[in-house]
Design an enzyme around this catalytic site. Structure first.
Site, short mmCIF file in Angstrom:
data_model
loop_
_atom_site.label_atom_id
_atom_site.label_comp_id
_atom_site.label_asym_id
_atom_site.label_seq_id
_atom_site.Cartn_x
_atom_site.Cartn_y
_atom_site.Cartn_z
N PHE A 1 0.85 -1.19 0.00
CA PHE A 1 0.00 0.00 0.00
C PHE A 1 0.89 1.25 0.00
O PHE A 1 1.74 1.40 0.86
CB PHE A 1 -0.91 0.01 1.24
N GLU B 1 12.95 3.50 0.77
CA GLU B 1 12.27 3.95 1.99
C GLU B 1 13.19 3.88 3.22
O GLU B 1 12.71 3.85 4.35
CB GLU B 1 11.01 3.09 2.22
C1 SIN Z 1 4.57 5.77 0.58
O1 SIN Z 1 4.47 6.49 -0.41
O2 SIN Z 1 3.75 4.84 0.77
C2 SIN Z 1 5.66 5.93 1.57
C3 SIN Z 1 6.23 7.29 1.69
C4 SIN Z 1 6.90 7.78 0.45
O3 SIN Z 1 7.72 7.04 -0.13
O4 SIN Z 1 6.65 8.89 0.03
#
Ligand code: SIN
Length: 187
Positions: free
Chosen positions: A24, A99
């Site tokens: 998600f 991440e």
């Molecule tokens: C996400 O988008 O689900 C995590 C945060 C990001 O990478 O901006």
């Protein structure tokens, strides 16, 4: 200070043996899918709300001038809309690296907009991670975003692309749109 979460995330065994895993995305993962996926479905998760409370030293800012990017804060009763991707486990090497600045994988129930649900993963940067910045007035968040830029580009572009993606999905987000309005005033 930053914390590299790659090793912690690669120690997660929850989906070992699965040929496919749902992921998600609620921030840049909505509008920037730089990985192969088998399927993509608009979806939501419950009990969390999107907040620009995470510092970014590696993508949208620097150690000296961190940007602000999205994370999720616990919010009983709230629903966070985003995009779910079905990926093969090999993709997590890239995703964990992307991440790495404080985000940890969390197993979560993903509800698809067109019906049904599945257990999958979400990356969340919790309040105890070294890059966490926390709550601030919308105007202050916008000012910080306006002044930050990193290897992935201006922090402003992250916010604007996310706001546009949420608009395109017809999933308004008061927090994101309020920061967007402040950014527009800053010029
Ligand atoms: C996400 O988008 O689900 C995590 C945060 C990001 O990478 O901006």
């Amino acid at each position: 200070m930053s914390l590299n979460t790659v090793a912690i995330n690669q120690g997660m065994t929850r989906f070992d043996g699965h040929a496919e895993v749902w992921l998600f995305g609620y921030g840049s993962l909505i509008y920037k899918a730089d990985f192969p996926f088998l399927a993509r479905r608009p979806a939501s998760i419950s009990g969390w709300t999107r907040r620009f409370w995470q510092g970014s030293h590696d993508h949208r800012g620097t150690q000296e001038a961190p940007g602000r990017v999205a994370t999720l804060a616990p919010a009983p009763g709230a629903v966070c809309h985003g995009m779910a991707y079905l990926v093969t486990p090999e993709e997590f090497a890239h995703l964990d690296y992307r991440e790495k600045n404080g985000y940890l994988r969390l197993a979560i129930c993903i509800a698809f907009d067109d019906g049904g649900s599945a257990e999958g993963l979400v990356y969340i940067a919790a309040s105890d991670n070294a890059a966490f910045l926390g709550e601030a007035p919308d105007a202050a968040i916008a000012a910080q975003i306006a002044g930050a830029s990193g290897p992935s580009g201006p922090n402003r572009d992250y916010l604007l692309a996310l706001a546009q993606a949420l608009r395109d999905m017809d999933k308004p987000d008061d927090h994101v749109f309020a920061i967007e309005r402040h950014l527009a005033r800053l010029g």
